[in-house]
Design a protein around this motif. Structure first.
Motif, mmCIF file in Angstrom:
data_model
loop_
_atom_site.group_PDB
_atom_site.id
_atom_site.type_symbol
_atom_site.label_atom_id
_atom_site.label_comp_id
_atom_site.label_asym_id
_atom_site.label_seq_id
_atom_site.Cartn_x
_atom_site.Cartn_y
_atom_site.Cartn_z
ATOM 1 N N ARG A 164 47.457 -19.051 -9.839
ATOM 2 C CA ARG A 164 47.358 -19.543 -8.464
ATOM 3 C C ARG A 164 48.632 -20.186 -7.932
ATOM 4 N N GLY A 209 48.439 -9.068 -5.246
ATOM 5 C CA GLY A 209 47.808 -10.364 -5.070
ATOM 6 C C GLY A 209 48.058 -11.325 -6.222
ATOM 7 N N LYS A 210 47.604 -12.560 -6.054
ATOM 8 C CA LYS A 210 47.787 -13.605 -7.051
ATOM 9 C C LYS A 210 46.873 -13.396 -8.244
ATOM 10 N N SER A 211 47.386 -13.693 -9.432
ATOM 11 C CA SER A 211 46.506 -13.976 -10.559
ATOM 12 C C SER A 211 46.649 -15.473 -10.820
ATOM 13 N N TYR A 264 43.198 -11.823 -4.316
ATOM 14 C CA TYR A 264 43.327 -12.678 -5.479
ATOM 15 C C TYR A 264 42.600 -12.046 -6.664
ATOM 16 N N HIS A 265 43.075 -12.344 -7.848
ATOM 17 C CA HIS A 265 42.470 -11.802 -9.054
ATOM 18 C C HIS A 265 41.327 -12.687 -9.546
ATOM 19 N N HIS A 266 40.345 -12.066 -10.164
ATOM 20 C CA HIS A 266 39.237 -12.766 -10.810
ATOM 21 C C HIS A 266 38.984 -12.121 -12.168
ATOM 22 N N VAL A 317 51.591 -15.524 -2.467
ATOM 23 C CA VAL A 317 50.393 -14.847 -1.959
ATOM 24 C C VAL A 317 50.560 -13.334 -2.009
ATOM 25 N N ASN A 347 36.784 -18.594 -11.565
ATOM 26 C CA ASN A 347 37.507 -17.364 -11.230
ATOM 27 C C ASN A 347 38.188 -16.742 -12.444
ATOM 28 N N GLU A 349 51.427 -18.533 -7.951
ATOM 29 C CA GLU A 349 52.265 -17.408 -7.559
ATOM 30 C C GLU A 349 52.290 -17.266 -6.041
ATOM 31 N N GLY A 374 41.155 -7.413 -8.559
ATOM 32 C CA GLY A 374 42.107 -8.004 -7.623
ATOM 33 C C GLY A 374 43.051 -6.955 -7.092
ATOM 34 N N SER A 414 42.234 -19.840 -12.806
ATOM 35 C CA SER A 414 42.643 -21.232 -12.668
ATOM 36 C C SER A 414 42.112 -22.067 -13.819
#
Length: 425
Positions: free
Chosen positions: A392, A388-390, A368-370, A396, A130, A394, A384, A133
Motif C-alpha cells: 500500500r 495497481g498497488k499490492s 488494488y491487489h487482494h 497508485v 486484504n 506503492e 488486482g 496490508s
C-alpha cells in the motif's frame, strides 16, 4: 506457470503444539485448519479447543484423526488456551486464531529463533483482510500495558530483551512460547475472559526477564471475523469484557494510586472510538450510551474477579500426536479474469494432488491487489491490476509489463509461501 519443490526437508524441527481456540465460528475454523494442513514443518501437532459446532465442523476433514479435539463451550479464551496447553506435548506451544490462516512456511520461520535457548517466546507479522496490508507488525508494551510501535528489521528475526519500562508484545493470533515457561508462569490468567490475555502474559514474561523473538516472515492472514464483541466490520457490539479486562490488568500491573487516572484515560478513549463509529454511521446514539454503560459495568465486575487462579500441568495430559505433514511443491499459476473460473478449477486439482498453489489473476487495470486463501479449493488467490498497488505504500499507478509484474508479485511472497528463484525467472 512454474513449479519447484520447497527448499529443505520437513523433519528435525523443534516439536510444536499448535493450539486453536474456536467458538461460534465453525466455518472459520475449517478454513484455518485447511491452511494449517499445508504447513511445511515437522513435527507438529494440532489441538482444537472448540464448542460442539466447531468440533462437528472438523469431523469430516481428511486429517481429523490426527487432531486433538477438546470440547469447551464457555466464553473464556484464557481457560480455553490453558486446556489446549494441558494437551500440548510439544516443546513449544504456538497459537493461531480460528479466523486466521498461516502462510505455508509460518512455523518454519517462527521456530527458527527457538534454537537459541534464551528465547522463550516468538511472534510474527499479521496481514489484514486484504491479504496485503499489515494489521500488526512489531510492538512493545509500555508500563501501562499500551502497545507502541517498535522498529525491527523487516526480514530477519530480532531477539528482544525486556526492560523495566517495557515488555515485548506477542500477537494473539501469531505467537508461540516454550511450554516449560508457560508452566512456570501458570499459563493464561482466567480472569481475562477476552482481551488483554496475552498482554498480561507478556508483562509476566518481561518481569521474569525472558527474551522474545520477533520474526517478520512468520506471517498469518487474520480476518477479524465477527464475534459477540464486534461485528464483521469491527463495530463494537459489547464492551463489557473490555472494561472487565482493563480492571483486572490494572489491579495486577499498576500501582493502586495510578489506576483511577489510567481508567479515566482509557474510558475517554473508548468513548471517542464509539463517537467515530457514530459519525461514520456504524452506531446510533442509543448504542453509544448502551456500550459505555456495559464498559462501566464490566469494569466494576472486573474489580471483583479472582486474579491469577490458573495453572497448567508441567507434563501434557496426552502423548505427542504428529500431524501428517508432507513436503509439497509450491506452484505459481498465472491467469486473467476472463479465464479465472477455468484456471481456478485447474488450481484446485493441483492442490488436491498435494501442491501448494497460488493463482495470480491480474487484469490490465490499476486495481488494488487482494490476497485470500480459498478454503473450498485450498488455494491462494491474488487478484488486482497489472498497474495497481499490492504493497500500500506503492504508487497508485505504475506502468510495467505483465511478465515483470508477475515476477515481482511472486518474489514478494516467495519466502513465506515457499517459492524458489526458479519461479521468478
Amino acid at each position: 506457470m512454474t513449479t519447484t519443490p520447497v527448499n529443505g526437508a520437513l523433519g528435525n524441527g523443534v516439536p510444536v503444539s499448535i493450539v486453536i481456540v474456536s467458538r461460534n465460528r465453525p466455518e472459520a475454523l475449517r478454513r484455518c485448519l485447511t491452511g494449517v494442513g499445508q504447513l511445511q514443518y515437522a513435527p507438529f501437532e494440532v489441538i482444537v479447543v472448540a464448542d460442539p459446532a466447531g468440533i462437528a465442523a472438523v469431523r469430516d476433514l481428511p486429517f481429523t484423526d490426527a487432531l486433538k479435539l477438546v470440547n469447551f463451550d464457555t466464553a473464556n479464551i484464557s481457560v480455553a488456551r490453558n486446556l489446549g496447553i494441558a494437551q500440548a506435548a510439544g516443546e513449544v506451544v504456538a497459537f493461531i486464531d480460528d479466523d486466521a490462516v498461516p502462510e505455508p512456511l509460518w512455523l518454519r520461520h517462527l521456530m527458527a529463533p527457538a534454537a537459541q535457548p534464551d528465547v522463550a517466546a516468538m511472534t510474527g507479522f499479521v496481514r489484514g483482510r486484504n491479504g496485503i496490508s499489515f494489521q500488526y507488525r512489531a510492538r512493545q508494551l509500555n508500563a501501562l500495558g499500551e502497545p507502541e510501535h517498535l522498529d525491527v528489521d523487516a526480514e530477519t528475526p530480532s531477539v528482544m530483551l525486556p526492560s523495566p519500562s517495557r515488555a515485548i508484545k506477542t500477537e494473539g493470533t501469531n505467537m508461540a512460547f516454550r511450554r516449560d515457561v508457560l508452566a512456570d508462569l501458570g499459563g493464561f490468567d482466567p480472569a481475562f475472559h477476552y482481551f488483554l490475555d496475552e498482554t498480561d502474559l507478556n508483562m509476566r514474561l518481561a518481569r521474569a526477564g525472558h527474551a522474545t523473538a520477533i520474526v517478520p516472515l512468520a506471517e498469518v492472514h487474520h480476518g477479524f471475523a465477527a464475534n459477540q464483541m464486534r461485528s464483521a466490520n469491527r463495530v463494537p457490539r459489547d464492551l463489557y469484557d473490555i472494561g472487565a479486562s482493563w480492571a483486572v490488568f490494572h489491579r495486577k500491573h499498576l500501582p493502586e494510586q495510578d489506576r483511577a487516572a489510567q481508567w479515566a484515560h482509557l474510558r475517554a478513549s473508548e468513548r471517542r472510538r464509539l463517537l467515530r463509529y457514530l459519525v461514520s454511521g456504524g452506531l446510533e446514539p442509543r448504542d453509544v450510551i448502551r456500550l459505555l454503560h456495559r464498559l462501566d459495568k464490566g469494569h466494576a465486575e472486573g474489580m471483583e474477579r479472582v486474579i491469577g487462579n490458573s495453572a497448567v500441568p508441567r507434563e501434557a495430559h496426552s502423548a505427542f500426536r504428529p500431524f501428517p505433514a508432507c513436503l509439497r511443491r509450491s506452484v505459481a499459476m498465472f491467469t486473467r479474469p476472463i479465464k479465472l473460473a477455468k484456471d481456478r478449477a485447474k488450481a484446485a486439482k493441483r492442490a488436491e494432488s498435494g501442491e501448494i498453489v497460488t493463482l495470480f489473476s491480474l487484469s490490465p487495470t490499476a486495481l488494488y491487489h487482494h490476497v485470500a486463501f480459498d478454503p473450498i479449493n485450498a488455494i491462494w488467490l491474488q487478484t488486482g491490476g497489472i498497474y495497481g498497488k499490492s504493497s500500500r505504500d506503492e504508487a497508485v499507478f505504475r506502468l510495467t509489463r505483465r511478465q515483470d509484474r508477475l515476477k515481482k508479485e511472486v518474489r514478494r511472497v516467495a519466502r513465506q509461501r515457499g517459492f524458489s528463484d526458479d519461479n521468478c525467472r
